[in-house]
Design a protein around this motif. Structure first.
Motif, PDB file in Angstrom:
ATOM      1  N   ALA A  72      10.784  -1.775  -1.348  1.00  0.00           N
ATOM      2  CA  ALA A  72       9.914  -1.944  -2.462  1.00  0.00           C
ATOM      3  C   ALA A  72       8.577  -2.543  -2.069  1.00  0.00           C
ATOM      4  O   ALA A  72       7.636  -2.018  -2.696  1.00  0.00           O
ATOM      5  CB  ALA A  72      10.800  -2.882  -3.373  1.00  0.00           C
ATOM      6  N   ALA A  73       8.483  -3.221  -0.956  1.00  0.00           N
ATOM      7  CA  ALA A  73       7.221  -3.798  -0.676  1.00  0.00           C
ATOM      8  C   ALA A  73       6.346  -2.755  -0.071  1.00  0.00           C
ATOM      9  O   ALA A  73       5.310  -2.524  -0.581  1.00  0.00           O
ATOM     10  CB  ALA A  73       7.504  -4.752   0.487  1.00  0.00           C
ATOM     11  N   ALA A  74       6.776  -1.846   0.790  1.00  0.00           N
ATOM     12  CA  ALA A  74       6.233  -0.490   1.188  1.00  0.00           C
ATOM     13  C   ALA A  74       5.767   0.265   0.015  1.00  0.00           C
ATOM     14  O   ALA A  74       4.624   0.882   0.002  1.00  0.00           O
ATOM     15  CB  ALA A  74       6.996   0.105   2.128  1.00  0.00           C
ATOM     16  N   SER A  75       6.574   0.525  -1.125  1.00  0.00           N
ATOM     17  CA  SER A  75       6.262   1.341  -2.037  1.00  0.00           C
ATOM     18  C   SER A  75       5.102   0.862  -3.031  1.00  0.00           C
ATOM     19  O   SER A  75       4.163   1.350  -3.558  1.00  0.00           O
ATOM     20  CB  SER A  75       7.730   1.460  -3.028  1.00  0.00           C
ATOM     21  OG  SER A  75       7.268   2.259  -4.195  1.00  0.00           O
ATOM     22  N   ASN A  76       4.991  -0.449  -3.069  1.00  0.00           N
ATOM     23  CA  ASN A  76       4.069  -1.348  -3.920  1.00  0.00           C
ATOM     24  C   ASN A  76       2.572  -1.124  -3.333  1.00  0.00           C
ATOM     25  O   ASN A  76       1.984  -1.003  -3.798  1.00  0.00           O
ATOM     26  CB  ASN A  76       4.543  -2.601  -4.418  1.00  0.00           C
ATOM     27  CG  ASN A  76       5.272  -2.938  -5.555  1.00  0.00           C
ATOM     28  OD1 ASN A  76       5.649  -1.847  -6.065  1.00  0.00           O
ATOM     29  ND2 ASN A  76       6.058  -3.949  -5.849  1.00  0.00           N
ATOM     30  N   ALA A  89      -3.513   6.785   2.981  1.00  0.00           N
ATOM     31  CA  ALA A  89      -2.664   5.417   3.219  1.00  0.00           C
ATOM     32  C   ALA A  89      -1.499   5.291   2.402  1.00  0.00           C
ATOM     33  O   ALA A  89      -0.559   4.832   2.650  1.00  0.00           O
ATOM     34  CB  ALA A  89      -3.855   4.347   3.061  1.00  0.00           C
ATOM     35  N   ALA A  90      -1.756   5.907   1.039  1.00  0.00           N
ATOM     36  CA  ALA A  90      -0.674   5.512   0.077  1.00  0.00           C
ATOM     37  C   ALA A  90       0.588   6.327   0.695  1.00  0.00           C
ATOM     38  O   ALA A  90       1.416   5.874   0.353  1.00  0.00           O
ATOM     39  CB  ALA A  90      -0.985   6.091  -1.269  1.00  0.00           C
ATOM     40  N   ALA A  91       0.357   7.362   0.801  1.00  0.00           N
ATOM     41  CA  ALA A  91       1.404   8.654   1.405  1.00  0.00           C
ATOM     42  C   ALA A  91       2.314   7.744   2.595  1.00  0.00           C
ATOM     43  O   ALA A  91       3.171   7.760   2.665  1.00  0.00           O
ATOM     44  CB  ALA A  91       0.536   9.910   1.826  1.00  0.00           C
ATOM     45  N   ASN A  92       1.205   7.276   3.659  1.00  0.00           N
ATOM     46  CA  ASN A  92       2.073   6.452   4.708  1.00  0.00           C
ATOM     47  C   ASN A  92       2.946   5.568   4.292  1.00  0.00           C
ATOM     48  O   ASN A  92       3.827   5.417   5.049  1.00  0.00           O
ATOM     49  CB  ASN A  92       0.707   5.988   5.747  1.00  0.00           C
ATOM     50  CG  ASN A  92      -0.174   7.151   6.217  1.00  0.00           C
ATOM     51  OD1 ASN A  92       0.462   8.353   6.209  1.00  0.00           O
ATOM     52  ND2 ASN A  92      -1.142   6.825   6.751  1.00  0.00           N
ATOM     53  N   ILE A  94       4.164   5.126   1.217  1.00  0.00           N
ATOM     54  CA  ILE A  94       5.501   5.623   0.621  1.00  0.00           C
ATOM     55  C   ILE A  94       6.600   6.232   1.494  1.00  0.00           C
ATOM     56  O   ILE A  94       7.754   6.213   1.215  1.00  0.00           O
ATOM     57  CB  ILE A  94       5.027   6.429  -0.846  1.00  0.00           C
ATOM     58  CG1 ILE A  94       6.284   6.537  -1.568  1.00  0.00           C
ATOM     59  CG2 ILE A  94       4.718   8.001  -0.154  1.00  0.00           C
ATOM     60  CD1 ILE A  94       6.633   5.343  -2.324  1.00  0.00           C
ATOM     61  N   HIS A  95       5.902   6.964   2.474  1.00  0.00           N
ATOM     62  CA  HIS A  95       6.865   7.459   3.425  1.00  0.00           C
ATOM     63  C   HIS A  95       7.490   6.630   4.295  1.00  0.00           C
ATOM     64  O   HIS A  95       8.633   6.856   4.635  1.00  0.00           O
ATOM     65  CB  HIS A  95       6.184   8.517   4.216  1.00  0.00           C
ATOM     66  CG  HIS A  95       5.577   9.724   3.712  1.00  0.00           C
ATOM     67  ND1 HIS A  95       4.220  10.210   4.296  1.00  0.00           N
ATOM     68  CD2 HIS A  95       5.591  10.277   2.623  1.00  0.00           C
ATOM     69  CE1 HIS A  95       4.210  11.319   3.448  1.00  0.00           C
ATOM     70  NE2 HIS A  95       4.898  11.435   2.065  1.00  0.00           N
ATOM     71  N   ARG A  96       7.044   5.160   4.522  1.00  0.00           N
ATOM     72  CA  ARG A  96       8.121   4.289   4.974  1.00  0.00           C
ATOM     73  C   ARG A  96       8.952   3.835   4.122  1.00  0.00           C
ATOM     74  O   ARG A  96      10.028   3.079   4.546  1.00  0.00           O
ATOM     75  CB  ARG A  96       7.002   3.249   5.684  1.00  0.00           C
ATOM     76  CG  ARG A  96       5.927   3.445   6.572  1.00  0.00           C
ATOM     77  CD  ARG A  96       5.413   2.278   7.267  1.00  0.00           C
ATOM     78  NE  ARG A  96       4.904   1.351   6.372  1.00  0.00           N
ATOM     79  CZ  ARG A  96       3.431   1.777   6.085  1.00  0.00           C
ATOM     80  NH1 ARG A  96       2.842   2.572   6.643  1.00  0.00           N
ATOM     81  NH2 ARG A  96       2.872   0.714   5.268  1.00  0.00           N
TER      82      ARG A  96
END
Length: 319
Positions: A72-76, A89-92, A94-96
Protein backbone atom coordinates in the motif's frame (compact mmCIF):
# COMPACT_ATOMS: atom_id res chain seq x y z
CA UNK A 1 -8.14 5.21 -5.54
CA UNK A 2 -5.63 5.78 -2.72
CA UNK A 3 -5.60 3.55 0.29
CA UNK A 4 -6.61 5.23 3.53
CA UNK A 5 -9.42 7.62 4.41
CA UNK A 6 -9.12 11.14 2.99
CA UNK A 7 -11.52 12.87 5.35
CA UNK A 8 -9.82 15.58 7.41
CA UNK A 9 -11.75 14.59 10.56
CA UNK A 10 -10.63 11.00 10.23
CA UNK A 11 -7.09 12.25 9.56
CA UNK A 12 -7.13 14.13 12.88
CA UNK A 13 -8.36 11.06 14.72
CA UNK A 14 -5.69 8.94 13.04
CA UNK A 15 -2.98 11.32 14.23
CA UNK A 16 -4.22 10.62 17.73
CA UNK A 17 -4.41 6.90 16.97
CA UNK A 18 -0.79 7.01 15.78
CA UNK A 19 0.33 8.68 19.01
CA UNK A 20 -1.54 6.06 21.07
CA UNK A 21 -0.07 3.18 19.04
CA UNK A 22 3.44 4.58 19.45
CA UNK A 23 2.96 4.93 23.20
CA UNK A 24 1.92 1.28 23.46
CA UNK A 25 4.47 0.14 20.83
CA UNK A 26 1.71 -1.43 18.69
CA UNK A 27 3.45 -1.42 15.33
CA UNK A 28 0.52 -2.93 13.44
CA UNK A 29 -1.74 -0.12 14.64
CA UNK A 30 0.98 2.42 13.82
CA UNK A 31 1.02 1.12 10.27
CA UNK A 32 -2.74 1.39 9.86
CA UNK A 33 -2.70 4.96 11.17
CA UNK A 34 0.24 5.98 8.96
CA UNK A 35 -1.53 4.56 5.91
CA UNK A 36 -4.64 6.63 6.57
CA UNK A 37 -2.61 9.76 7.34
CA UNK A 38 -0.75 9.41 4.03
CA UNK A 39 -4.12 9.30 2.24
CA UNK A 40 -5.22 12.50 3.98
CA UNK A 41 -1.98 14.25 3.06
CA UNK A 42 -2.35 13.20 -0.56
CA UNK A 43 -5.88 14.54 -0.67
CA UNK A 44 -4.69 17.94 0.53
CA UNK A 45 -1.78 17.84 -1.98
CA UNK A 46 0.80 17.86 0.80
CA UNK A 47 3.17 15.73 -1.22
CA UNK A 48 6.30 16.36 0.87
CA UNK A 49 4.48 15.35 4.05
CA UNK A 50 2.88 12.35 2.33
CA UNK A 51 6.24 11.09 1.06
CA UNK A 52 7.72 11.39 4.57
CA UNK A 53 4.78 9.44 5.98
CA UNK A 54 5.07 6.79 3.27
CA UNK A 55 8.80 6.43 3.95
CA UNK A 56 8.11 5.87 7.66
CA UNK A 57 5.38 3.39 6.76
CA UNK A 58 7.70 1.48 4.41
CA UNK A 59 10.38 1.13 7.10
CA UNK A 60 7.78 -0.06 9.60
CA UNK A 61 6.27 -2.54 7.12
CA UNK A 62 9.72 -4.06 6.53
CA UNK A 63 10.30 -4.36 10.26
CA UNK A 64 7.09 -6.29 10.88
CA UNK A 65 7.12 -8.13 7.51
CA UNK A 66 3.70 -6.81 6.52
CA UNK A 67 3.19 -7.20 2.76
CA UNK A 68 -0.10 -5.29 2.85
CA UNK A 69 1.39 -2.16 4.38
CA UNK A 70 4.50 -2.35 2.20
CA UNK A 71 2.44 -2.74 -0.95
CA UNK A 72 0.00 0.00 0.00
CA UNK A 73 2.91 2.34 0.75
CA UNK A 74 4.45 1.69 -2.67
CA UNK A 75 1.07 2.11 -4.36
CA UNK A 76 0.51 5.47 -2.68
CA UNK A 77 4.02 6.55 -3.63
CA UNK A 78 3.13 5.75 -7.23
CA UNK A 79 0.05 7.94 -6.90
CA UNK A 80 2.19 10.86 -5.73
CA UNK A 81 4.53 10.51 -8.71
CA UNK A 82 1.54 10.19 -11.03
CA UNK A 83 0.06 13.45 -9.71
CA UNK A 84 3.49 15.09 -10.14
CA UNK A 85 3.52 13.81 -13.75
CA UNK A 86 6.63 11.64 -13.25
CA UNK A 87 4.96 8.67 -14.86
CA UNK A 88 8.01 6.43 -15.09
CA UNK A 89 8.71 6.83 -11.37
CA UNK A 90 5.01 6.14 -10.76
CA UNK A 91 5.27 2.95 -12.82
CA UNK A 92 8.36 1.82 -10.92
CA UNK A 93 6.55 2.30 -7.60
CA UNK A 94 3.36 0.51 -8.64
CA UNK A 95 5.37 -2.37 -10.12
CA UNK A 96 6.92 -2.82 -6.67
CA UNK A 97 3.50 -2.66 -5.03
CA UNK A 98 1.69 -5.31 -7.09
CA UNK A 99 3.83 -8.38 -6.13
CA UNK A 100 3.64 -7.37 -2.47
CA UNK A 101 -0.14 -7.02 -2.57
CA UNK A 102 -0.56 -10.36 -4.31
CA UNK A 103 0.71 -11.87 -1.04
CA UNK A 104 -1.69 -9.80 1.06
CA UNK A 105 -4.85 -11.29 2.59
CA UNK A 106 -6.51 -7.94 1.89
CA UNK A 107 -7.10 -8.41 -1.82
CA UNK A 108 -9.15 -5.21 -2.10
CA UNK A 109 -5.81 -3.35 -1.88
CA UNK A 110 -4.53 -5.35 -4.84
CA UNK A 111 -7.73 -4.54 -6.73
CA UNK A 112 -7.17 -0.80 -6.20
CA UNK A 113 -3.47 -1.02 -7.04
CA UNK A 114 -4.22 -2.80 -10.32
CA UNK A 115 -6.42 0.14 -11.26
CA UNK A 116 -3.58 2.51 -10.34
CA UNK A 117 -1.29 0.45 -12.54
CA UNK A 118 -3.75 0.57 -15.43
CA UNK A 119 -3.95 4.35 -15.23
CA UNK A 120 -0.19 4.78 -15.11
CA UNK A 121 0.43 2.37 -17.99
CA UNK A 122 -2.14 4.30 -20.01
CA UNK A 123 -0.35 7.58 -19.30
CA UNK A 124 2.85 5.98 -20.57
CA UNK A 125 1.06 4.93 -23.76
CA UNK A 126 1.16 1.22 -22.86
CA UNK A 127 -2.46 0.58 -23.77
CA UNK A 128 -2.34 -3.22 -23.92
CA UNK A 129 -0.81 -3.36 -20.42
CA UNK A 130 -3.34 -0.80 -19.21
CA UNK A 131 -6.29 -2.88 -20.45
CA UNK A 132 -4.81 -6.05 -18.93
CA UNK A 133 -4.52 -4.39 -15.50
CA UNK A 134 -8.11 -3.14 -15.60
CA UNK A 135 -9.39 -6.56 -16.68
CA UNK A 136 -7.56 -8.26 -13.83
CA UNK A 137 -8.90 -5.70 -11.36
CA UNK A 138 -12.42 -6.24 -12.71
CA UNK A 139 -12.21 -10.02 -12.33
CA UNK A 140 -10.86 -9.65 -8.80
CA UNK A 141 -13.54 -7.12 -7.79
CA UNK A 142 -16.24 -9.48 -9.02
CA UNK A 143 -14.75 -12.44 -7.17
CA UNK A 144 -14.68 -10.35 -3.98
CA UNK A 145 -18.21 -8.97 -4.61
CA UNK A 146 -16.88 -5.41 -4.29
CA UNK A 147 -19.41 -3.43 -6.32
CA UNK A 148 -17.68 -0.05 -6.02
CA UNK A 149 -14.39 -1.43 -7.31
CA UNK A 150 -16.21 -3.37 -10.03
CA UNK A 151 -17.79 -0.11 -11.23
CA UNK A 152 -14.50 1.80 -11.25
CA UNK A 153 -12.73 -1.06 -13.06
CA UNK A 154 -15.43 -1.09 -15.74
CA UNK A 155 -15.23 2.67 -16.13
CA UNK A 156 -11.44 2.63 -16.47
CA UNK A 157 -11.60 -0.35 -18.83
CA UNK A 158 -14.13 1.40 -21.05
CA UNK A 159 -11.90 4.46 -21.31
CA UNK A 160 -8.82 2.40 -22.13
CA UNK A 161 -10.65 0.40 -24.81
CA UNK A 162 -11.94 3.65 -26.31
CA UNK A 163 -8.33 4.87 -26.58
CA UNK A 164 -7.53 1.64 -28.41
CA UNK A 165 -10.51 2.28 -30.72
CA UNK A 166 -12.17 -0.94 -29.57
CA UNK A 167 -15.58 0.73 -29.67
CA UNK A 168 -17.63 -2.42 -29.11
CA UNK A 169 -15.56 -3.40 -26.08
CA UNK A 170 -15.62 0.14 -24.71
CA UNK A 171 -19.40 0.42 -25.06
CA UNK A 172 -19.96 -2.95 -23.39
CA UNK A 173 -17.82 -2.03 -20.36
CA UNK A 174 -19.29 1.46 -20.04
CA UNK A 175 -22.88 0.23 -20.24
CA UNK A 176 -22.13 -2.27 -17.48
CA UNK A 177 -20.64 0.56 -15.39
CA UNK A 178 -23.73 2.66 -16.13
CA UNK A 179 -26.03 -0.10 -14.86
CA UNK A 180 -24.16 -0.27 -11.55
CA UNK A 181 -24.09 3.53 -11.16
CA UNK A 182 -27.82 3.80 -11.81
CA UNK A 183 -28.53 1.03 -9.32
CA UNK A 184 -26.24 2.57 -6.68
CA UNK A 185 -27.39 6.15 -7.34
CA UNK A 186 -23.84 7.38 -8.04
CA UNK A 187 -24.73 10.53 -9.99
CA UNK A 188 -21.20 11.88 -10.45
CA UNK A 189 -19.82 8.59 -11.76
CA UNK A 190 -22.87 8.24 -14.01
CA UNK A 191 -22.27 11.66 -15.55
CA UNK A 192 -18.70 10.71 -16.47
CA UNK A 193 -19.87 7.40 -17.92
CA UNK A 194 -22.45 9.21 -20.05
CA UNK A 195 -19.63 11.47 -21.29
CA UNK A 196 -17.55 8.43 -22.28
CA UNK A 197 -20.56 6.82 -23.96
CA UNK A 198 -21.06 10.06 -25.91
CA UNK A 199 -17.45 9.77 -27.13
CA UNK A 200 -18.03 6.17 -28.20
CA UNK A 201 -21.27 7.00 -30.03
CA UNK A 202 -19.60 9.93 -31.77
CA UNK A 203 -16.75 7.70 -32.97
CA UNK A 204 -19.35 5.23 -34.29
CA UNK A 205 -21.13 8.01 -36.20
CA UNK A 206 -24.26 7.68 -34.05
CA UNK A 207 -24.55 11.42 -33.55
CA UNK A 208 -28.10 11.67 -32.20
CA UNK A 209 -27.35 9.03 -29.58
CA UNK A 210 -24.07 10.80 -28.82
CA UNK A 211 -25.88 14.10 -28.21
CA UNK A 212 -28.37 12.39 -25.89
CA UNK A 213 -25.51 10.90 -23.87
CA UNK A 214 -23.68 14.24 -23.83
CA UNK A 215 -26.74 16.11 -22.56
CA UNK A 216 -27.16 13.51 -19.82
CA UNK A 217 -23.49 13.94 -18.85
CA UNK A 218 -23.69 17.73 -18.55
CA UNK A 219 -27.12 18.01 -16.97
CA UNK A 220 -27.00 19.50 -13.46
CA UNK A 221 -23.88 20.35 -11.46
CA UNK A 222 -22.03 17.03 -11.68
CA UNK A 223 -18.26 17.25 -12.05
CA UNK A 224 -16.78 15.81 -15.23
CA UNK A 225 -13.30 14.36 -14.85
CA UNK A 226 -12.01 15.95 -18.06
CA UNK A 227 -10.31 19.28 -18.66
CA UNK A 228 -12.95 21.97 -19.31
CA UNK A 229 -11.97 22.52 -22.95
CA UNK A 230 -12.71 18.92 -23.97
CA UNK A 231 -16.47 18.96 -23.29
CA UNK A 232 -17.36 21.78 -25.75
CA UNK A 233 -15.02 20.23 -28.32
CA UNK A 234 -16.84 16.90 -28.08
CA UNK A 235 -20.20 18.63 -28.34
CA UNK A 236 -18.94 20.55 -31.36
CA UNK A 237 -17.86 17.35 -33.11
CA UNK A 238 -21.25 15.76 -32.40
CA UNK A 239 -23.11 18.81 -33.74
CA UNK A 240 -20.87 18.86 -36.81
CA UNK A 241 -21.90 15.26 -37.46
CA UNK A 242 -25.53 16.44 -37.28
CA UNK A 243 -24.77 19.23 -39.82
CA UNK A 244 -25.55 21.90 -37.20
CA UNK A 245 -22.61 24.03 -38.32
CA UNK A 246 -23.27 27.28 -36.46
CA UNK A 247 -23.72 25.49 -33.13
CA UNK A 248 -20.64 23.37 -33.79
CA UNK A 249 -18.60 26.49 -34.55
CA UNK A 250 -19.77 28.14 -31.32
CA UNK A 251 -18.66 25.12 -29.28
CA UNK A 252 -15.33 24.81 -31.09
CA UNK A 253 -14.60 28.50 -30.41
CA UNK A 254 -15.55 28.07 -26.76
CA UNK A 255 -13.16 25.15 -26.55
CA UNK A 256 -10.34 27.25 -28.02
CA UNK A 257 -10.95 30.05 -25.48
CA UNK A 258 -10.82 27.57 -22.61
CA UNK A 259 -7.67 25.98 -24.04
CA UNK A 260 -6.00 29.40 -24.23
CA UNK A 261 -6.89 30.06 -20.59
CA UNK A 262 -5.50 26.67 -19.58
CA UNK A 263 -2.22 27.35 -21.38
CA UNK A 264 -1.75 30.67 -19.60
CA UNK A 265 -2.22 29.04 -16.20
CA UNK A 266 0.37 26.29 -16.71
CA UNK A 267 4.11 26.58 -16.17
CA UNK A 268 6.73 25.74 -18.75
CA UNK A 269 8.36 22.80 -16.95
CA UNK A 270 5.12 20.96 -16.30
CA UNK A 271 5.25 17.59 -18.08
CA UNK A 272 1.47 17.29 -17.90
CA UNK A 273 1.27 20.58 -19.79
CA UNK A 274 3.64 19.27 -22.48
CA UNK A 275 1.57 16.11 -22.96
CA UNK A 276 -1.68 18.07 -23.08
CA UNK A 277 -0.34 20.64 -25.55
CA UNK A 278 0.22 17.81 -28.02
CA UNK A 279 -3.44 16.83 -27.65
CA UNK A 280 -4.57 20.45 -27.78
CA UNK A 281 -3.70 20.63 -31.47
CA UNK A 282 -6.99 18.91 -32.30
CA UNK A 283 -8.89 21.56 -30.29
CA UNK A 284 -7.50 24.34 -32.48
CA UNK A 285 -7.64 22.31 -35.68
CA UNK A 286 -11.36 21.58 -35.35
CA UNK A 287 -12.18 25.27 -34.95
CA UNK A 288 -9.81 26.47 -37.68
CA UNK A 289 -11.12 24.02 -40.29
CA UNK A 290 -14.79 24.75 -39.70
CA UNK A 291 -14.25 28.51 -39.37
CA UNK A 292 -12.30 28.53 -42.64
CA UNK A 293 -15.04 26.60 -44.45
CA UNK A 294 -17.82 28.87 -43.18
CA UNK A 295 -15.86 32.08 -43.83
CA UNK A 296 -15.15 31.02 -47.41
CA UNK A 297 -18.76 30.10 -48.11
CA UNK A 298 -20.21 33.24 -46.48
CA UNK A 299 -17.47 35.78 -47.12
CA UNK A 300 -17.16 36.42 -43.37
CA UNK A 301 -13.83 38.24 -43.15
CA UNK A 302 -13.97 38.61 -39.36
CA UNK A 303 -14.37 34.86 -38.96
CA UNK A 304 -11.43 34.23 -41.30
CA UNK A 305 -9.29 36.57 -39.18
CA UNK A 306 -10.32 34.76 -36.01
CA UNK A 307 -9.43 31.41 -37.57
CA UNK A 308 -5.99 32.78 -38.46
CA UNK A 309 -5.59 34.04 -34.89
CA UNK A 310 -6.43 30.55 -33.61
CA UNK A 311 -3.82 29.13 -35.97
CA UNK A 312 -1.13 31.38 -34.48
CA UNK A 313 -2.27 30.42 -30.97
CA UNK A 314 -1.99 26.74 -31.89
CA UNK A 315 1.54 27.25 -33.17
CA UNK A 316 2.50 29.30 -30.10
CA UNK A 317 1.24 26.55 -27.78
CA UNK A 318 3.78 24.11 -29.19
CA UNK A 319 6.79 26.37 -28.68
Amino acid sequence: RLQGDWSSDVCSSDLQALATARASDRKDQQGEALLKIAGCQLRSLRYHDAMATIEELSVLADQIHDATLAGAAASNLGSIYEQLADFQAAANAIHRAIPLLRRSPHQEYLCKALQNQGEIEGLLGHLQESVASFKESLALARSLALVTLEESALSYLGGALLEMHDLAGAEKALRQAKNIEEREGDINALSNTFYSLASVANEKGEFRQALTFFDSATRGSQHLLVSPFWAPNLKGRILLGLNRYSEALYNFRKSVRLANAWRRERWLGDETRTRTVVNLHSIYEDYIELAAQISLSTGNVALARDAFRALTEDRASSL
